[in-house]
Design a protein around this motif. Structure first.
Motif, PDB file in Angstrom:
ATOM      1  N   GLY A   1      40.330  31.442  59.681  1.00 11.74           N
ATOM      2  CA  GLY A   1      40.249  30.259  60.534  1.00 11.74           C
ATOM      3  C   GLY A   1      38.815  29.888  60.875  1.00 11.74           C
ATOM      4  O   GLY A   1      38.437  28.703  60.850  1.00 11.74           O
ATOM      5  N   PHE A   2      37.997  30.894  61.189  1.00  4.95           N
ATOM      6  CA  PHE A   2      36.590  30.643  61.502  1.00  4.95           C
ATOM      7  C   PHE A   2      35.858  30.045  60.302  1.00  4.95           C
ATOM      8  O   PHE A   2      35.109  29.073  60.429  1.00  4.95           O
ATOM      9  CB  PHE A   2      35.905  31.940  61.951  1.00  4.95           C
ATOM     10  CG  PHE A   2      34.438  31.766  62.226  1.00  4.95           C
ATOM     11  CD1 PHE A   2      34.007  31.253  63.438  1.00  4.95           C
ATOM     12  CD2 PHE A   2      33.489  32.105  61.269  1.00  4.95           C
ATOM     13  CE1 PHE A   2      32.645  31.071  63.687  1.00  4.95           C
ATOM     14  CE2 PHE A   2      32.137  31.934  61.506  1.00  4.95           C
ATOM     15  CZ  PHE A   2      31.708  31.413  62.721  1.00  4.95           C
ATOM     16  N   LYS A   3      36.060  30.631  59.122  1.00  9.27           N
ATOM     17  CA  LYS A   3      35.385  30.132  57.912  1.00  9.27           C
ATOM     18  C   LYS A   3      35.849  28.715  57.585  1.00  9.27           C
ATOM     19  O   LYS A   3      35.040  27.854  57.214  1.00  9.27           O
ATOM     20  CB  LYS A   3      35.640  31.072  56.734  1.00  9.27           C
ATOM     21  CG  LYS A   3      34.990  30.622  55.419  1.00  9.27           C
ATOM     22  CD  LYS A   3      33.517  30.310  55.522  1.00  9.27           C
ATOM     23  CE  LYS A   3      32.640  31.494  55.485  1.00  9.27           C
ATOM     24  NZ  LYS A   3      31.185  31.151  55.437  1.00  9.27           N
ATOM     25  N   ALA A   4      37.144  28.431  57.760  1.00 13.41           N
ATOM     26  CA  ALA A   4      37.669  27.085  57.490  1.00 13.41           C
ATOM     27  C   ALA A   4      37.004  26.065  58.409  1.00 13.41           C
ATOM     28  O   ALA A   4      36.601  24.976  57.964  1.00 13.41           O
ATOM     29  CB  ALA A   4      39.181  27.065  57.675  1.00 13.41           C
TER      30      ALA A   4
ATOM     31  N   TYR B   1      43.755  34.551  40.819  1.00 10.56           N
ATOM     32  CA  TYR B   1      44.944  34.431  41.663  1.00 10.56           C
ATOM     33  C   TYR B   1      44.569  34.575  43.135  1.00 10.56           C
ATOM     34  O   TYR B   1      44.951  33.764  43.977  1.00 10.56           O
ATOM     35  CB  TYR B   1      45.985  35.512  41.331  1.00 10.56           C
ATOM     36  CG  TYR B   1      46.093  35.860  39.877  1.00 10.56           C
ATOM     37  CD1 TYR B   1      46.717  34.989  38.986  1.00 10.56           C
ATOM     38  CD2 TYR B   1      45.558  37.048  39.382  1.00 10.56           C
ATOM     39  CE1 TYR B   1      46.808  35.306  37.641  1.00 10.56           C
ATOM     40  CE2 TYR B   1      45.646  37.366  38.042  1.00 10.56           C
ATOM     41  CZ  TYR B   1      46.267  36.495  37.163  1.00 10.56           C
ATOM     42  OH  TYR B   1      46.346  36.801  35.840  1.00 10.56           O
ATOM     43  N   SER B   2      43.810  35.611  43.434  1.00 13.44           N
ATOM     44  CA  SER B   2      43.415  35.898  44.806  1.00 13.44           C
ATOM     45  C   SER B   2      42.505  34.810  45.355  1.00 13.44           C
ATOM     46  O   SER B   2      42.616  34.408  46.519  1.00 13.44           O
ATOM     47  CB  SER B   2      42.706  37.248  44.877  1.00 13.44           C
ATOM     48  OG  SER B   2      43.484  38.243  44.258  1.00 13.44           O
ATOM     49  N   LYS B   3      41.597  34.327  44.518  1.00 13.76           N
ATOM     50  CA  LYS B   3      40.715  33.244  44.949  1.00 13.76           C
ATOM     51  C   LYS B   3      41.531  31.990  45.270  1.00 13.76           C
ATOM     52  O   LYS B   3      41.217  31.265  46.212  1.00 13.76           O
ATOM     53  CB  LYS B   3      39.653  32.967  43.875  1.00 13.76           C
ATOM     54  CG  LYS B   3      38.625  34.095  43.756  1.00 13.76           C
ATOM     55  CD  LYS B   3      37.576  33.815  42.698  1.00 13.76           C
ATOM     56  CE  LYS B   3      36.625  32.743  43.175  1.00 13.76           C
ATOM     57  NZ  LYS B   3      35.364  32.696  42.427  1.00 13.76           N
ATOM     58  N   SER B   4      42.612  31.764  44.506  1.00 14.02           N
ATOM     59  CA  SER B   4      43.467  30.600  44.801  1.00 14.02           C
ATOM     60  C   SER B   4      44.196  30.786  46.128  1.00 14.02           C
ATOM     61  O   SER B   4      44.450  29.815  46.843  1.00 14.02           O
ATOM     62  CB  SER B   4      44.447  30.317  43.662  1.00 14.02           C
ATOM     63  OG  SER B   4      45.472  31.282  43.580  1.00 14.02           O
ATOM     64  N   HIS B   5      44.519  32.032  46.493  1.00  8.10           N
ATOM     65  CA  HIS B   5      45.156  32.294  47.787  1.00  8.10           C
ATOM     66  C   HIS B   5      44.191  31.946  48.921  1.00  8.10           C
ATOM     67  O   HIS B   5      44.581  31.327  49.914  1.00  8.10           O
ATOM     68  CB  HIS B   5      45.583  33.754  47.909  1.00  8.10           C
ATOM     69  CG  HIS B   5      46.530  34.198  46.837  1.00  8.10           C
ATOM     70  ND1 HIS B   5      46.860  35.531  46.661  1.00  8.10           N
ATOM     71  CD2 HIS B   5      47.217  33.512  45.892  1.00  8.10           C
ATOM     72  CE1 HIS B   5      47.706  35.636  45.639  1.00  8.10           C
ATOM     73  NE2 HIS B   5      47.931  34.423  45.159  1.00  8.10           N
ATOM     74  N   LEU B   6      42.922  32.344  48.766  1.00  3.60           N
ATOM     75  CA  LEU B   6      41.931  32.033  49.796  1.00  3.60           C
ATOM     76  C   LEU B   6      41.696  30.534  49.893  1.00  3.60           C
ATOM     77  O   LEU B   6      41.646  29.985  50.997  1.00  3.60           O
ATOM     78  CB  LEU B   6      40.609  32.758  49.525  1.00  3.60           C
ATOM     79  CG  LEU B   6      39.468  32.416  50.500  1.00  3.60           C
ATOM     80  CD1 LEU B   6      39.844  32.720  51.947  1.00  3.60           C
ATOM     81  CD2 LEU B   6      38.187  33.141  50.092  1.00  3.60           C
ATOM     82  N   LEU B   7      41.570  29.862  48.764  1.00  6.26           N
ATOM     83  CA  LEU B   7      41.334  28.418  48.812  1.00  6.26           C
ATOM     84  C   LEU B   7      42.500  27.701  49.486  1.00  6.26           C
ATOM     85  O   LEU B   7      42.292  26.824  50.328  1.00  6.26           O
ATOM     86  CB  LEU B   7      41.076  27.857  47.411  1.00  6.26           C
ATOM     87  CG  LEU B   7      40.786  26.360  47.342  1.00  6.26           C
ATOM     88  CD1 LEU B   7      39.656  25.944  48.288  1.00  6.26           C
ATOM     89  CD2 LEU B   7      40.454  25.960  45.900  1.00  6.26           C
ATOM     90  N   ALA B   8      43.719  28.082  49.159  1.00  3.53           N
ATOM     91  CA  ALA B   8      44.889  27.475  49.812  1.00  3.53           C
ATOM     92  C   ALA B   8      44.836  27.714  51.316  1.00  3.53           C
ATOM     93  O   ALA B   8      45.116  26.814  52.115  1.00  3.53           O
ATOM     94  CB  ALA B   8      46.180  28.029  49.220  1.00  3.53           C
ATOM     95  N   ALA B   9      44.457  28.927  51.724  1.00  3.10           N
ATOM     96  CA  ALA B   9      44.395  29.254  53.154  1.00  3.10           C
ATOM     97  C   ALA B   9      43.333  28.422  53.874  1.00  3.10           C
ATOM     98  O   ALA B   9      43.582  27.908  54.970  1.00  3.10           O
ATOM     99  CB  ALA B   9      44.119  30.744  53.336  1.00  3.10           C
ATOM    100  N   LEU B  10      42.162  28.284  53.285  1.00  2.00           N
ATOM    101  CA  LEU B  10      41.098  27.496  53.915  1.00  2.00           C
ATOM    102  C   LEU B  10      41.501  26.027  54.045  1.00  2.00           C
ATOM    103  O   LEU B  10      41.245  25.393  55.079  1.00  2.00           O
ATOM    104  CB  LEU B  10      39.804  27.622  53.107  1.00  2.00           C
ATOM    105  CG  LEU B  10      39.153  29.002  53.093  1.00  2.00           C
ATOM    106  CD1 LEU B  10      38.031  29.057  52.064  1.00  2.00           C
ATOM    107  CD2 LEU B  10      38.640  29.383  54.483  1.00  2.00           C
ATOM    108  N   LEU B  11      42.137  25.496  53.013  1.00  2.50           N
ATOM    109  CA  LEU B  11      42.587  24.101  53.064  1.00  2.50           C
ATOM    110  C   LEU B  11      43.671  23.921  54.118  1.00  2.50           C
ATOM    111  O   LEU B  11      43.611  23.001  54.941  1.00  2.50           O
ATOM    112  CB  LEU B  11      43.079  23.664  51.681  1.00  2.50           C
ATOM    113  CG  LEU B  11      41.994  23.568  50.603  1.00  2.50           C
ATOM    114  CD1 LEU B  11      42.609  23.468  49.219  1.00  2.50           C
ATOM    115  CD2 LEU B  11      41.051  22.409  50.870  1.00  2.50           C
TER     116      LEU B  11
END
Length: 193
Positions: free
Chosen positions: A19-22, A74-84
């Motif tokens: 949440g902070f990074k987003a 795959y993992s990077k896509s999980h992080l990108l989805a979370a930030l968005l």
């Protein structure tokens, strides 16, 4: 669209660090598109692709990818989805089936994202990380993914999933090192065209 905004076990955007990074990435942005680009470029350029950089551990949860600064596609896509999603932008997961080498078997899934941009609708983005011969970019409405489909048994899978495929999650959790994961990359059967 609600399912593309949800927090879940692997797209854990309510984790305080995510949440902070987003929020940090959205500072100074003037539109959903500019926020999406900032999130995309952060994951593509600042989170190391585990295999390219020979970096453990194998990560799966978005928060773990952020904490360790590394992940497979795959993992990077999980992080990108979370930030968005943390920024209120609908995001899903997409996959391609590609040759794992320089052509021919073995084949594996490749993970990427789709983001819903008000001006364009669903737009696929690939934050895998650039290197010589791989140059993905954020340039809506044109897609600039990391890998083109070349062989008859390779595929762009058209679905946009709200959650990672179970076969992907199992591969990331069961294989404890990048070497083990590389030997057991997830794949699916496809019918030849």
């Amino acid at each position: 669209m609600e399912k593309y905004l949800e927090c879940s076990e692997y797209i854990d955007w309510m984790h305080p660090l995510v949440g902070f990074k987003a929020k940090e990435l959205a500072e100074g942005c003037y539109s959903d598109e500019s926020i999406a680009k900032a999130c995309y470029e952060f994951v593509r350029d600042s989170i190391l692709h585990s295999w390219d950089h020979q970096k453990n551990p194998v990560t799966c949860k978005a928060s773990d990818v952020l904490i360790h600064g590394t992940g497979f596609c795959y993992s990077k896509s999980h992080l990108l989805a979370a930030l968005l999603r943390a920024n209120g932008i609908p995001a899903g997961l997409c996959y391609q089936r590609l040759s794992a080498g320089s052509g021919g078997p073995p084949y594996c899934l490749h993970g990427l994202n789709a983001v819903f941009l008000k001006e364009y609708g669903w737009y696929r983005i690939d934050a895998r990380g650039n290197k010589p011969g791989v140059a993905a970019a954020f340039n809506p409405p044109q897609e600039k993914l990391a890998f083109p489909i070349i062989e008859a048994v390779e595929r762009d899978l058209s679905e946009i999933w709200a959650e990672p495929l179970q076969i992907v999650v199992e591969a990331l959790i069961q294989n404890k090192t990048i070497e083990q994961l590389y030997q057991n990359l997830p794949d699916i059967e496809v019918i030849a065209k």
